[in-house]
Design a protein around this motif. Structure first.
Motif, PDB file in Angstrom:
ATOM      1  N   MET A  95     -44.304  14.264 -23.673  1.00  0.00           N
ATOM      2  CA  MET A  95     -44.681  13.157 -22.798  1.00  0.00           C
ATOM      3  C   MET A  95     -44.076  11.831 -23.248  1.00  0.00           C
ATOM      4  O   MET A  95     -43.733  10.988 -22.419  1.00  0.00           O
ATOM      5  N   GLY A  96     -43.940  11.651 -24.569  1.00  0.00           N
ATOM      6  CA  GLY A  96     -43.552  10.332 -25.059  1.00  0.00           C
ATOM      7  C   GLY A  96     -42.458  10.288 -26.090  1.00  0.00           C
ATOM      8  O   GLY A  96     -42.204   9.231 -26.670  1.00  0.00           O
ATOM      9  N   GLY A  97     -41.786  11.408 -26.364  1.00  0.00           N
ATOM     10  CA  GLY A  97     -40.788  11.400 -27.418  1.00  0.00           C
ATOM     11  C   GLY A  97     -41.435  11.392 -28.788  1.00  0.00           C
ATOM     12  O   GLY A  97     -42.660  11.488 -28.919  1.00  0.00           O
ATOM     13  N   CYS A  98     -40.628  11.230 -29.825  1.00  0.00           N
ATOM     14  CA  CYS A  98     -41.140  11.333 -31.187  1.00  0.00           C
ATOM     15  C   CYS A  98     -41.985  10.130 -31.599  1.00  0.00           C
ATOM     16  O   CYS A  98     -42.721  10.197 -32.569  1.00  0.00           O
ATOM     17  N   GLN A  99     -41.917   9.037 -30.853  1.00  0.00           N
ATOM     18  CA  GLN A  99     -42.810   7.916 -31.133  1.00  0.00           C
ATOM     19  C   GLN A  99     -44.264   8.361 -31.017  1.00  0.00           C
ATOM     20  O   GLN A  99     -45.155   7.820 -31.684  1.00  0.00           O
ATOM     21  N   ALA A 100     -44.503   9.374 -30.176  1.00  0.00           N
ATOM     22  CA  ALA A 100     -45.858   9.872 -29.967  1.00  0.00           C
ATOM     23  C   ALA A 100     -46.319  10.791 -31.089  1.00  0.00           C
ATOM     24  O   ALA A 100     -47.520  11.083 -31.182  1.00  0.00           O
ATOM     25  N   GLU A 101     -45.396  11.226 -31.924  1.00  0.00           N
ATOM     26  CA  GLU A 101     -45.763  12.117 -33.028  1.00  0.00           C
ATOM     27  C   GLU A 101     -45.612  11.404 -34.367  1.00  0.00           C
ATOM     28  O   GLU A 101     -46.598  11.048 -35.011  1.00  0.00           O
ATOM     29  N   ILE A 102     -44.380  11.168 -34.805  1.00  0.00           N
ATOM     30  CA  ILE A 102     -44.172  10.484 -36.076  1.00  0.00           C
ATOM     31  C   ILE A 102     -44.721   9.061 -36.023  1.00  0.00           C
ATOM     32  O   ILE A 102     -45.337   8.573 -36.975  1.00  0.00           O
ATOM     33  N   GLY A 103     -44.535   8.382 -34.904  1.00  0.00           N
ATOM     34  CA  GLY A 103     -45.048   7.027 -34.777  1.00  0.00           C
ATOM     35  C   GLY A 103     -46.552   6.956 -34.917  1.00  0.00           C
ATOM     36  O   GLY A 103     -47.091   6.114 -35.635  1.00  0.00           O
ATOM     37  N   VAL A 104     -47.258   7.860 -34.234  1.00  0.00           N
ATOM     38  CA  VAL A 104     -48.715   7.870 -34.304  1.00  0.00           C
ATOM     39  C   VAL A 104     -49.190   8.279 -35.695  1.00  0.00           C
ATOM     40  O   VAL A 104     -50.120   7.687 -36.250  1.00  0.00           O
ATOM     41  N   GLU A 162     -45.137  -0.202 -34.252  1.00  0.00           N
ATOM     42  CA  GLU A 162     -44.161  -1.136 -33.680  1.00  0.00           C
ATOM     43  C   GLU A 162     -42.734  -0.750 -34.064  1.00  0.00           C
ATOM     44  O   GLU A 162     -41.796  -0.919 -33.278  1.00  0.00           O
ATOM     45  N   HIS A 163     -42.591  -0.209 -35.258  1.00  0.00           N
ATOM     46  CA  HIS A 163     -41.249   0.114 -35.748  1.00  0.00           C
ATOM     47  C   HIS A 163     -40.902   1.597 -35.570  1.00  0.00           C
ATOM     48  O   HIS A 163     -39.984   2.115 -36.216  1.00  0.00           O
ATOM     49  N   HIS A 164     -41.652   2.246 -34.668  1.00  0.00           N
ATOM     50  CA  HIS A 164     -41.285   3.591 -34.199  1.00  0.00           C
ATOM     51  C   HIS A 164     -41.118   3.619 -32.687  1.00  0.00           C
ATOM     52  O   HIS A 164     -40.810   4.670 -32.127  1.00  0.00           O
ATOM     53  N   LEU A 165     -41.346   2.489 -32.022  1.00  0.00           N
ATOM     54  CA  LEU A 165     -41.258   2.452 -30.566  1.00  0.00           C
ATOM     55  C   LEU A 165     -39.889   2.930 -30.081  1.00  0.00           C
ATOM     56  O   LEU A 165     -38.855   2.524 -30.610  1.00  0.00           O
ATOM     57  N   GLY A 166     -39.911   3.805 -29.102  1.00  0.00           N
ATOM     58  CA  GLY A 166     -38.669   4.303 -28.521  1.00  0.00           C
ATOM     59  C   GLY A 166     -38.056   5.479 -29.240  1.00  0.00           C
ATOM     60  O   GLY A 166     -37.001   5.984 -28.822  1.00  0.00           O
ATOM     61  N   LEU A 167     -38.686   5.958 -30.315  1.00  0.00           N
ATOM     62  CA  LEU A 167     -38.120   7.077 -31.072  1.00  0.00           C
ATOM     63  C   LEU A 167     -38.110   8.338 -30.216  1.00  0.00           C
ATOM     64  O   LEU A 167     -39.134   8.759 -29.686  1.00  0.00           O
ATOM     65  N   THR A 168     -36.942   8.933 -30.080  1.00  0.00           N
ATOM     66  CA  THR A 168     -36.773  10.094 -29.199  1.00  0.00           C
ATOM     67  C   THR A 168     -37.094  11.402 -29.903  1.00  0.00           C
ATOM     68  O   THR A 168     -37.127  11.473 -31.137  1.00  0.00           O
ATOM     69  N   CYS A 169     -37.320  12.430 -29.117  1.00  0.00           N
ATOM     70  CA  CYS A 169     -37.514  13.781 -29.649  1.00  0.00           C
ATOM     71  C   CYS A 169     -36.344  14.635 -29.177  1.00  0.00           C
ATOM     72  O   CYS A 169     -36.248  14.975 -27.997  1.00  0.00           O
ATOM     73  N   ASP A 214     -40.903   5.283 -19.338  1.00  0.00           N
ATOM     74  CA  ASP A 214     -39.535   4.880 -19.010  1.00  0.00           C
ATOM     75  C   ASP A 214     -38.485   5.795 -19.643  1.00  0.00           C
ATOM     76  O   ASP A 214     -37.331   5.808 -19.205  1.00  0.00           O
ATOM     77  N   MET A 215     -38.877   6.531 -20.670  1.00  0.00           N
ATOM     78  CA  MET A 215     -37.927   7.350 -21.420  1.00  0.00           C
ATOM     79  C   MET A 215     -37.387   8.500 -20.578  1.00  0.00           C
ATOM     80  O   MET A 215     -38.128   9.176 -19.878  1.00  0.00           O
ATOM     81  N   ASN A 216     -36.089   8.718 -20.654  1.00  0.00           N
ATOM     82  CA  ASN A 216     -35.458   9.833 -19.951  1.00  0.00           C
ATOM     83  C   ASN A 216     -36.019  11.150 -20.464  1.00  0.00           C
ATOM     84  O   ASN A 216     -36.230  11.322 -21.659  1.00  0.00           O
ATOM     85  N   SER A 217     -36.235  12.088 -19.556  1.00  0.00           N
ATOM     86  CA  SER A 217     -36.856  13.364 -19.927  1.00  0.00           C
ATOM     87  C   SER A 217     -36.043  14.152 -20.943  1.00  0.00           C
ATOM     88  O   SER A 217     -36.591  14.967 -21.686  1.00  0.00           O
ATOM     89  N   LYS A 218     -34.727  13.894 -21.025  1.00  0.00           N
ATOM     90  CA  LYS A 218     -33.909  14.661 -21.970  1.00  0.00           C
ATOM     91  C   LYS A 218     -34.202  14.281 -23.425  1.00  0.00           C
ATOM     92  O   LYS A 218     -33.777  14.976 -24.349  1.00  0.00           O
ATOM     93  N   TYR A 219     -34.957  13.190 -23.625  1.00  0.00           N
ATOM     94  CA  TYR A 219     -35.355  12.792 -24.969  1.00  0.00           C
ATOM     95  C   TYR A 219     -36.811  13.134 -25.261  1.00  0.00           C
ATOM     96  O   TYR A 219     -37.413  12.591 -26.185  1.00  0.00           O
ATOM     97  N   LYS A 220     -37.387  14.034 -24.461  1.00  0.00           N
ATOM     98  CA  LYS A 220     -38.790  14.400 -24.615  1.00  0.00           C
ATOM     99  C   LYS A 220     -38.927  15.895 -24.916  1.00  0.00           C
ATOM    100  O   LYS A 220     -39.424  16.667 -24.108  1.00  0.00           O
ATOM    101  N   GLU A 231     -32.195  18.553 -24.591  1.00  0.00           N
ATOM    102  CA  GLU A 231     -31.128  18.328 -23.608  1.00  0.00           C
ATOM    103  C   GLU A 231     -30.421  16.990 -23.811  1.00  0.00           C
ATOM    104  O   GLU A 231     -29.610  16.582 -22.988  1.00  0.00           O
ATOM    105  N   GLY A 232     -30.722  16.299 -24.905  1.00  0.00           N
ATOM    106  CA  GLY A 232     -30.084  15.017 -25.173  1.00  0.00           C
ATOM    107  C   GLY A 232     -30.062  14.708 -26.652  1.00  0.00           C
ATOM    108  O   GLY A 232     -30.608  15.443 -27.471  1.00  0.00           O
ATOM    109  N   GLY A 233     -29.409  13.583 -27.003  1.00  0.00           N
ATOM    110  CA  GLY A 233     -29.394  13.121 -28.388  1.00  0.00           C
ATOM    111  C   GLY A 233     -28.721  14.072 -29.351  1.00  0.00           C
ATOM    112  O   GLY A 233     -27.708  14.711 -29.032  1.00  0.00           O
ATOM    113  N   LEU A 234     -29.270  14.196 -30.545  1.00  0.00           N
ATOM    114  CA  LEU A 234     -28.700  15.062 -31.579  1.00  0.00           C
ATOM    115  C   LEU A 234     -28.609  16.509 -31.108  1.00  0.00           C
ATOM    116  O   LEU A 234     -27.716  17.249 -31.524  1.00  0.00           O
TER     117      LEU A 234
END
Length: 473
Positions: free
Chosen positions: A352-361, A390-397, A451-457, A461-464
């Motif tokens: 739902m939220g990328g890695c900000q929702a896991e490592i960030g939390v 604050e310093h994990h915002l936007g971190l993708t999965c 706002d995050m593209n689904s390929k980073y969730k 399908e995206g990123g690394l």
């Protein structure tokens, strides 16, 4: 209004993923339990499983199919011997027979009865449907693994029960500002407020036993990871690193188990570099165990399971060498409450939220809990959590090969270090002058997730995941 206990946020389970392994495992168990209430489950002749969206796209790498089968068998993820899983699954595949939770056996052809569907269901990216054939009837139920091992159905059958439990809490809390207001009016610290809520549904003995069980698994996972060498399963050929790091860090003090191990670490050199290495070692160890279908604690997820134990171990071995269960209990109470506020206001699901929702939390949970142990005020505790997130915002999965290995394992080390830094910044800061509140950052995190593209969730399908292939490894 959602009732969330610390034991909902910190759950004993099996790796490698809370949403893709533990959640589907629990969903399968729930399906069998609910089916047995109104049907003769001994008359089942066939069961089909359909995985949707993220559960399908990265399901193989997250052992989702294995988890589902273990759940249908009625195996408890909190206690089933993880060392038996591989042999059990091979026996099922070769015999094409599956012994269900009720004890009777059905034909089960792995590739035929488990279907990976790339399409997403509308309610949540992690959908899973079970169909049981009983006589001429087919009973189908759909569940959603929403992160952290939580499983719901679209109808939210448990919503009424959750509201009822929530009303029994003497201090119902949805947001950080509400928590601070209660602490002020009651003249109590955060862990004391959380403990009162837990006491409304459990005895003190049950609370202590539950927290001790959680810590025992966390400690054992760190110990196991630091004493196991080799290559992680899955095909990426990732070398276990905690073992070699531990070999270089450990002193000459003898030890015979996890508790003695703590004492031996307390006797080692603790320069800044060594502290960084120890914390990283603890975090890597847990997530290497997680990546190999080992037993860990979702904190708040499996992919982020290493952050909280690493930070707490740092406190017990370096910050306060006299620390014991009292400090462990305070840490868990604060961490669990902070995690619950994130879940209520945003999400703890990478799908739902990328890695900000896991490592960030997890970093926010650990930062606040450490700040509490170091004497921080309720305002400073929430400030520490805010800084960490604050310093994990936007971190993708974007896991390579759909495996919870690269970059997931290293991210736990980074999240743990950030948590410690955030706690120190908050302790040295004036929380009354903070420009960003915890509630502000949670709302921002949720908007960023949308706002995050689904390929980073967690779809790979995206990123690394697309720039580094299995062949590169």
């Amino acid at each position: 209004m959602e009732s969330i206990s610390i034991f909902d946020m910190l759950k004993i389970g099996v790796g490698p993923s809370s949403s893709h392994t533990l959640g589907p495992w629990r969903a399968a168990m729930r399906f069998m339990d609910e089916l047995s209430v109104v049907h003769d489950v001994t008359a089942i002749t066939r069961i089909d499983v359909n995985l949707y969206g993220s559960l399908s796209l990265t399901g193989a790498g997250h052992a989702t199919d294995i988890a589902v089968v273990m759940g249908l068998r009625g195996c408890d993820p909190t206690s089933y011997p993880v060392e038996n899983i591989e042999a059990d699954i091979e026996a099922i595949k070769s015999s094409r027979k599956l012994k269900l939770a009720d004890g009777h056996t059905i034909d089960f052809h792995w590739e035929e009865n488990i279907c990976f569907n790339r399409n997403f269901l509308s309610f949540h990216p992690n959908g899973i449907s079970f169909s049981a054939f009983i006589g001429g009837e087919v009973i189908t139920e759909t569940y959603y693994s929403i992160g952290g091992g939580f499983v719901v159905q679209e109808a939210r059958k448990n919503a009424k029960r959750n509201k009822s439990i929530f009303k029994t809490f003497p201090f119902p809390i949805q947001k950080g500002d509400e928590l601070l207001s209660i602490c002020k009016s009651e003249q109590k610290r955060i862990h004391e407020i959380v403990l009162e809520n837990e006491r409304s549904v459990r005895s003190d003995a049950e609370i202590d036993a539950g927290i001790k069980a959680i810590w025992d698994v966390m400690l054992q996972s760190m110990y196991t990871g630091c004493h196991t060498e080799g290559v992680l399963p899955g095909g990426l050929n990732v070398l276990r690193r905690a073992f070699q790091m531990h070999e270089k860090l450990k002193g000459d003090q003898p030890y015979s188990g996890p508790e003695d191990w703590i004492q031996s670490i307390r006797a080692t050199k603790v320069s800044f570099r060594e502290i960084l290495k120890w914390v990283s070692c603890f975090a890597l160890a847990v997530n290497e165990v997680n990546a190999s279908l080992g037993r860990i604690v979702t904190a708040p997820t499996n992919g982020s399971a290493g952050v909280i134990p690493a930070v707490l171990m740092h406190y017990l071995t370096i910050e306060n060498q006299e620390g014991g269960f009292r400090e462990i209990k305070e840490f868990m109470l604060v961490a669990g409450e902070i995690g619950s506020i994130f879940k209520k206001g945003a999400t703890i699901s990478a799908a739902m939220g990328g890695c900000q929702a896991e490592i960030g939390v997890s970093s926010a949970m650990a930062a606040g809990a450490l700040c509490s142990l170091l004497g921080g005020s309720p305002e400073q505790i929430l400030m520490a959590s805010e800084i960490a997130m604050e310093h994990h915002l936007g971190l993708t999965c974007d896991p390579i090969g759909g495996l919870v290995q690269i970059p997931c394992i290293e991210r736990n080390a980074m999240g743990a270090i950030k948590a410690i830094n955030a706690a120190e910044l908050a302790l040295d800061g004036d929380a009354s002058k903070a420009k960003v509140s915890l509630d502000n950052v949670i709302q921002t995190m949720w908007e960023t997730a949308q706002d995050m593209n689904s390929k980073y969730k967690e779809t790979s399908e995206g990123g690394l995941a697309v720039h580094v292939g299995m062949s590169d490894c």
